[in-house]
Design an enzyme around this catalytic site. Structure first.
Site, short mmCIF file in Angstrom:
data_model
loop_
_atom_site.label_atom_id
_atom_site.label_comp_id
_atom_site.label_asym_id
_atom_site.label_seq_id
_atom_site.Cartn_x
_atom_site.Cartn_y
_atom_site.Cartn_z
NE ARG A 1 -6.84 4.69 5.79
CZ ARG A 1 -6.26 5.78 6.24
NH1 ARG A 1 -6.61 6.27 7.39
NH2 ARG A 1 -5.32 6.39 5.55
CG ASP B 1 3.41 1.30 9.65
OD1 ASP B 1 3.12 2.22 10.42
OD2 ASP B 1 3.73 1.49 8.46
NE ARG C 1 0.93 10.14 10.03
CZ ARG C 1 0.45 9.17 9.26
NH1 ARG C 1 -0.76 8.74 9.44
NH2 ARG C 1 1.18 8.65 8.30
CG ASP D 1 7.58 20.49 10.15
OD1 ASP D 1 7.13 19.34 10.01
OD2 ASP D 1 8.37 20.79 11.06
CB CYS E 1 -4.38 11.18 11.38
SG CYS E 1 -3.04 10.08 11.69
CE LYS F 1 -1.63 1.58 4.11
NZ LYS F 1 -1.37 2.98 4.43
CG ASN F 2 2.31 2.68 3.58
OD1 ASN F 2 1.16 3.03 3.35
ND2 ASN F 2 2.76 2.43 4.81
N1 EPU Z 1 7.16 14.44 10.68
C1 EPU Z 1 7.28 15.78 11.00
N2 EPU Z 1 7.29 16.66 9.98
C2 EPU Z 1 7.18 16.29 8.67
C3 EPU Z 1 7.06 14.93 8.36
C4 EPU Z 1 7.05 14.01 9.41
O1 EPU Z 1 7.37 16.15 12.17
O2 EPU Z 1 7.18 17.16 7.80
C5 EPU Z 1 7.12 13.45 11.78
C6 EPU Z 1 5.72 12.81 11.88
O3 EPU Z 1 4.86 13.59 12.67
C7 EPU Z 1 6.01 11.46 12.47
C8 EPU Z 1 7.43 11.13 11.96
O4 EPU Z 1 7.97 12.36 11.48
O5 EPU Z 1 6.03 11.57 13.87
C9 EPU Z 1 7.48 10.10 10.86
O6 EPU Z 1 6.65 10.50 9.79
P1 EPU Z 1 6.90 10.08 8.28
O7 EPU Z 1 6.85 11.31 7.46
O8 EPU Z 1 8.12 9.22 8.20
O9 EPU Z 1 5.63 9.17 8.01
P2 EPU Z 1 4.60 9.27 6.80
O10 EPU Z 1 5.31 9.42 5.53
O11 EPU Z 1 3.52 10.22 7.14
C10 EPU Z 1 4.65 6.69 6.30
C11 EPU Z 1 3.64 5.58 6.26
C12 EPU Z 1 3.15 5.26 7.66
C13 EPU Z 1 4.34 4.85 8.50
C14 EPU Z 1 5.42 5.96 8.47
C15 EPU Z 1 6.68 5.58 9.21
C16 EPU Z 1 2.57 5.98 4.13
C17 EPU Z 1 1.34 6.32 3.39
N3 EPU Z 1 2.50 6.01 5.44
O12 EPU Z 1 3.97 7.80 6.87
O13 EPU Z 1 2.27 4.15 7.52
O14 EPU Z 1 3.94 4.65 9.83
O15 EPU Z 1 5.77 6.26 7.11
O16 EPU Z 1 7.18 4.39 8.73
O17 EPU Z 1 3.58 5.67 3.52
C18 EPU Z 1 0.41 2.81 8.00
O18 EPU Z 1 0.59 2.23 6.93
O19 EPU Z 1 -0.37 2.38 8.87
C19 EPU Z 1 1.14 4.05 8.27
C20 EPU Z 1 0.76 4.94 9.19
#
Ligand code: EPU
Length: 441
Positions: A402, A310, A124, A127, A119, A23-24
């Site tokens: 999802r 995850d 999340r 920035d 969420c 999915k991701n």
């Molecule tokens: N973060 C910030 N600022 C940003 C971006 C991230 O503070 O601009 C923080 C987030 O708040 C979080 C941490 O950094 O605390 C990690 O966030 P990341 O950006 O790595 O996660 P994401 O891209 O939003 C993806 C997966 C998540 C998975 C995370 C970590 C997708 C669609 N989602 O999320 O998957 O937990 O990476 O591996 O790719 C799931 O599938 O259930 C899921 C939540």
């Protein structure tokens, strides 16, 4: 009508299960397909509500798509992009749709994408995505809940992320494809999904090196250098890990096929330490088994290649009945222990203090009526219900749908007793009407 899972626990899962596409990864490949004019085709695309939402997002940009159920393929015709706005109604439903931002700025030099907001599992923020795009020369305004990014020309830059964010690394890779010169992302995320995105973009004609390490370099190419492609998504390591937990937790023995075992090294190592038996059957299959009561372990969730957040809830579920005390520290999200109150209702002994959880193994879990609060917490409740003595009912399946394709069918093929049933929900108004009518009789 409301759908619920009805699960009778206690049956060891046995047989074989086939894992679907990640999915991701798919969600980001769909955004990447926007970069090349013409028709790209992605294989191994799971039928999930998140994929459906991403389709609505890219259809909203004027891009034509079609899904072939038999082939599990998705065709994306990005010859024309007629709209640069991704609406709040969709982005708020699925955060990964924010990834169209990098693709749109890259291809159209302008994008208006809703800010996703927080969420259930945490704040999340986005920035890093925004600061990174600004470093590449985009002018960004945040207005009325939307990010409006504009760039006549993007120019490669050095970007060091405060955290190895998956989404920010992906958005900046997409933005860097047509930037002038090189974009160097330091402290980049190293997840397999990042490598999949780089492979997809490189196959299209992009020039990206270092994906899968902490430094990704995107050498800008011209728009006319990119062409549509056919590509197969990597397997879903989190779906695979969920089945590993379900097989181990029910003391079963089964083969998990269509996976890349190397993507699950850390999780596999922890399950082995708990006492599970895991062996390689062939390069894309493993056999997972467990006979005895598991031992407790401690772990901290970390960005890849560390313990995946995850799969934290699945491991917690296993710890609820393991021998001894296990400690989990959740380091990525502020609120990812949503399964705890539900597991307690099944008899688990869990003490939670902010992002730490101390799990004292009990002899058994017992079935209960449970509510899924988010995708992975929901899946861990399914694992818990399969392990438990007696019957469980799980509500709010839309969270689970999802990210798990045909979840109950796959579990049933392994011998698990699970059914999805529609239940008629009587609203309080109908109920009082009924009572009033009855009193007339
Ligand atoms: N973060 C910030 N600022 C940003 C971006 C991230 O503070 O601009 C923080 C987030 O708040 C979080 C941490 O950094 O605390 C990690 O966030 P990341 O950006 O790595 O996660 P994401 O891209 O939003 C993806 C997966 C998540 C998975 C995370 C970590 C997708 C669609 N989602 O999320 O998957 O937990 O990476 O591996 O790719 C799931 O599938 O259930 C899921 C939540």
């Amino acid at each position: 009508m409301v759908e619920k899972f009805y699960i009778k626990g206690g049956t060891p899962l046995k047989g074989e299960v086939l894992i679907g596409g990640a999915k991701n990864s798919v969600l980001k490949l769909m955004a990447a397909a926007l970069l090349a004019k013409g028709e790209s085709k992605i294989y191994n695309v799971p039928e999930l509500t998140d994929v459906e939402i991403m389709l609505q997002v890219i259809n909203g940009l004027g891009v034509k798509t079609s899904y072939n159920k038999e082939e599990k393929s998705l065709t994306i015709d990005a010859t024309e992009i007629t709209n640069i706005t991704a609406k709040y109604e969709l982005v708020s439903k699925m955060r990964a749709s924010f990834n169209v931002l990098g693709a749109l700025v890259s291809r159209c030099k302008e994008a208006i994408v809703a800010l996703p907001g927080g969420c259930a599992i945490g704040e999340r923020r986005v920035d890093f995505h925004i600061k990174g795009l600004e470093a590449l020369g985009a002018k960004i305004k945040i207005e009325n809940g939307y990010v409006h990014a504009k760039a006549n020309k993007l120019v490669g830059a050095e970007i060091c992320l405060d955290l190895p964010s998956v989404g920010a690394t992906e958005n900046l890779m997409l933005a860097g494809v047509f930037a002038e010169g090189a974009t160097r992302i330091q402290n980049a995320a190293q997840e397999p999904e990042i490598v999949d995105l780089a492979n997809f973009l490189n196959a299209m004609g992009a020039d990206i090196i270092g994906a899968g390490t902490s430094e990704v370099v995107i050498n800008g190419v011209r728009q006319e250098d990119l062409h549509p492609i056919e590509y197969t998504t990597i397997p879903d390591r989190i779906e695979a890990g969920t089945f590993m937990a379900a097989i181990v937790g029910t003391k079963g023995k089964a083969v998990i096929r269509n996976i890349y075992p190397a993507h699950l090294t850390f999780f596999t190592d922890k399950l082995l330490k708990m006492g599970a038996n895991i062996k390689l059957v062939d390069p894309t299959s493993i056999e997972v088994a467990c006979k005895n009561r598991l031992n407790s372990i401690n772990f901290v969730t970390q960005p890849y290649p560390g313990f995946p957040t995850d799969l934290q809830s699945m491991a917690m579920t296993l710890l609820t009945t393991a021998n001894g005390v296990g400690i989990i520290t959740e380091s990525l999200y502020e609120n990812r222990f949503m399964q705890v109150p539900e597991l307690r209702r099944m008899g688990a002994d869990i003490h939670q203090d902010r992002n730490h959880a101390i799990i004292k193994g009990v002899k058994k879990l017992t079935g209960a009526t449970l509510t899924a609060s988010d995708l992975r917490a929901g899946a861990s409740l399914v694992v818990a219900a399969l392990m438990a003595e007696g019957n469980s009912v799980i509500e709010k399946l839309h969270h689970i749908d999802r990210g798990y394709e045909n979840f109950e069918n796959k579990i049933r093929l392994l011998g698990g007793k699970i059914e999805r049933k529609d239940e008629v929900v009587v609203s309080p108004v109908e109920l009082t009407e009924g009572i009033r009518n009855e009193s007339y009789i």
